[in-house]
Write a protein that holds these residues in place. Structure first.
Motif, PDB file in Angstrom:
ATOM      1  N   UNK A   4       0.825  -1.205   0.000  1.00  0.00           N
ATOM      2  CA  UNK A   4       0.000   0.000   0.000  1.00  0.00           C
ATOM      3  C   UNK A   4       0.862   1.260   0.000  1.00  0.00           C
ATOM      4  N   UNK A   5       0.277   2.316  -0.507  1.00  0.00           N
ATOM      5  CA  UNK A   5       0.992   3.591  -0.587  1.00  0.00           C
ATOM      6  C   UNK A   5       1.254   4.162   0.805  1.00  0.00           C
ATOM      7  N   UNK A   6       0.336   3.943   1.725  1.00  0.00           N
ATOM      8  CA  UNK A   6       0.510   4.435   3.093  1.00  0.00           C
ATOM      9  C   UNK A   6       1.691   3.795   3.794  1.00  0.00           C
ATOM     10  N   UNK A   7       1.912   2.513   3.520  1.00  0.00           N
ATOM     11  CA  UNK A   7       3.046   1.821   4.130  1.00  0.00           C
ATOM     12  C   UNK A   7       4.368   2.392   3.641  1.00  0.00           C
ATOM     13  N   UNK A   8       4.444   2.669   2.361  1.00  0.00           N
ATOM     14  CA  UNK A   8       5.671   3.251   1.795  1.00  0.00           C
ATOM     15  C   UNK A   8       5.894   4.655   2.349  1.00  0.00           C
ATOM     16  N   UNK A   9       4.829   5.444   2.422  1.00  0.00           N
ATOM     17  CA  UNK A   9       4.969   6.819   2.907  1.00  0.00           C
ATOM     18  C   UNK A   9       5.316   6.883   4.391  1.00  0.00           C
ATOM     19  N   UNK A  10       5.000   5.839   5.149  1.00  0.00           N
ATOM     20  CA  UNK A  10       5.341   5.853   6.569  1.00  0.00           C
ATOM     21  C   UNK A  10       6.848   5.735   6.790  1.00  0.00           C
ATOM     22  N   UNK A  11       7.576   5.246   5.788  1.00  0.00           N
ATOM     23  CA  UNK A  11       9.026   5.124   5.909  1.00  0.00           C
ATOM     24  C   UNK A  11       9.776   6.331   5.359  1.00  0.00           C
ATOM     25  N   UNK A  12       9.082   7.285   4.796  1.00  0.00           N
ATOM     26  CA  UNK A  12       9.742   8.428   4.166  1.00  0.00           C
ATOM     27  C   UNK A  12      10.469   9.289   5.197  1.00  0.00           C
ATOM     28  N   UNK A  13       9.810   9.649   6.283  1.00  0.00           N
ATOM     29  CA  UNK A  13      10.433  10.529   7.283  1.00  0.00           C
ATOM     30  C   UNK A  13      11.659   9.891   7.934  1.00  0.00           C
ATOM     31  N   UNK A  14      11.598   8.624   8.362  1.00  0.00           N
ATOM     32  CA  UNK A  14      12.827   8.035   8.921  1.00  0.00           C
ATOM     33  C   UNK A  14      13.968   7.932   7.906  1.00  0.00           C
ATOM     34  N   UNK A  15      13.631   7.681   6.648  1.00  0.00           N
ATOM     35  CA  UNK A  15      14.673   7.616   5.615  1.00  0.00           C
ATOM     36  C   UNK A  15      15.289   8.997   5.404  1.00  0.00           C
ATOM     37  N   UNK A  16      14.469  10.038   5.463  1.00  0.00           N
ATOM     38  CA  UNK A  16      14.989  11.401   5.334  1.00  0.00           C
ATOM     39  C   UNK A  16      15.978  11.704   6.455  1.00  0.00           C
ATOM     40  N   UNK A  17      15.629  11.309   7.668  1.00  0.00           N
ATOM     41  CA  UNK A  17      16.516  11.541   8.807  1.00  0.00           C
ATOM     42  C   UNK A  17      17.800  10.731   8.653  1.00  0.00           C
ATOM     43  N   UNK A  18      17.680   9.492   8.187  1.00  0.00           N
ATOM     44  CA  UNK A  18      18.850   8.646   7.983  1.00  0.00           C
ATOM     45  C   UNK A  18      19.784   9.230   6.927  1.00  0.00           C
ATOM     46  N   UNK A  19      19.229   9.709   5.826  1.00  0.00           N
ATOM     47  CA  UNK A  19      20.047  10.339   4.781  1.00  0.00           C
ATOM     48  C   UNK A  19      20.764  11.566   5.331  1.00  0.00           C
ATOM     49  N   UNK A  20      20.052  12.332   6.144  1.00  0.00           N
ATOM     50  CA  UNK A  20      20.647  13.530   6.723  1.00  0.00           C
ATOM     51  C   UNK A  20      21.810  13.184   7.651  1.00  0.00           C
ATOM     52  N   UNK A  21      21.619  12.188   8.486  1.00  0.00           N
ATOM     53  CA  UNK A  21      22.680  11.793   9.423  1.00  0.00           C
ATOM     54  C   UNK A  21      23.893  11.270   8.668  1.00  0.00           C
ATOM     55  N   UNK A  42      12.249  15.760   8.012  1.00  0.00           N
ATOM     56  CA  UNK A  42      11.885  14.433   8.508  1.00  0.00           C
ATOM     57  C   UNK A  42      11.435  14.483   9.954  1.00  0.00           C
ATOM     58  N   UNK A  43      12.154  15.234  10.775  1.00  0.00           N
ATOM     59  CA  UNK A  43      11.783  15.377  12.185  1.00  0.00           C
ATOM     60  C   UNK A  43      10.445  16.090  12.319  1.00  0.00           C
ATOM     61  N   UNK A  44      10.225  17.133  11.530  1.00  0.00           N
ATOM     62  CA  UNK A  44       8.961  17.868  11.617  1.00  0.00           C
ATOM     63  C   UNK A  44       7.784  17.008  11.160  1.00  0.00           C
ATOM     64  N   UNK A  45       7.984  16.150  10.169  1.00  0.00           N
ATOM     65  CA  UNK A  45       6.910  15.254   9.730  1.00  0.00           C
ATOM     66  C   UNK A  45       6.527  14.292  10.848  1.00  0.00           C
ATOM     67  N   UNK A  46       7.520  13.746  11.535  1.00  0.00           N
ATOM     68  CA  UNK A  46       7.244  12.816  12.626  1.00  0.00           C
ATOM     69  C   UNK A  46       6.525  13.516  13.767  1.00  0.00           C
ATOM     70  N   UNK A  47       6.982  14.709  14.155  1.00  0.00           N
ATOM     71  CA  UNK A  47       6.313  15.448  15.230  1.00  0.00           C
ATOM     72  C   UNK A  47       4.898  15.842  14.853  1.00  0.00           C
TER      73      UNK A  47
END
Length: 71
Positions: A4-21, A42-47
């Motif tokens: 599902x598209x929702x499952x993929x989008x739920x991993x976007x913010x953590x991946x953004x943070x990982x790329x940044x780190x 990524x942090x703002x999306x999670x919050x």
């Protein structure tokens, strides 16, 4: 198996943070600043999702309480 598209989008913010780190750790000093905005987004999306979830739960609880008072 359909993903599902929702499952993929739920991993976007953590991946953004990982790329940044990873970018902040391994890039040169002059190019580290480019990875800061993606990490902050990524942090703002999670919050934002956490706050929205909390407010939705609070609103649902208020609705349940108002229906109980009517009876």
């Amino acid at each position: 198996m359909k993903i599902s598209k929702g499952l993929i989008l739920s991993f976007v913010a953590p991946v953004m943070i990982l790329i940044s780190v990873i970018g902040l750790i391994f890039r040169e000093n002059s190019k580290k600043i480019f990875y800061l905005p993606i990490g902050l987004m990524g942090i703002s999306i999670i919050f934002e999702k956490g706050i929205r979830r909390k407010l939705d739960r609070k609103n649902i609880l208020k609705k349940i309480k108002t229906y109980q008072k009517v009876k």
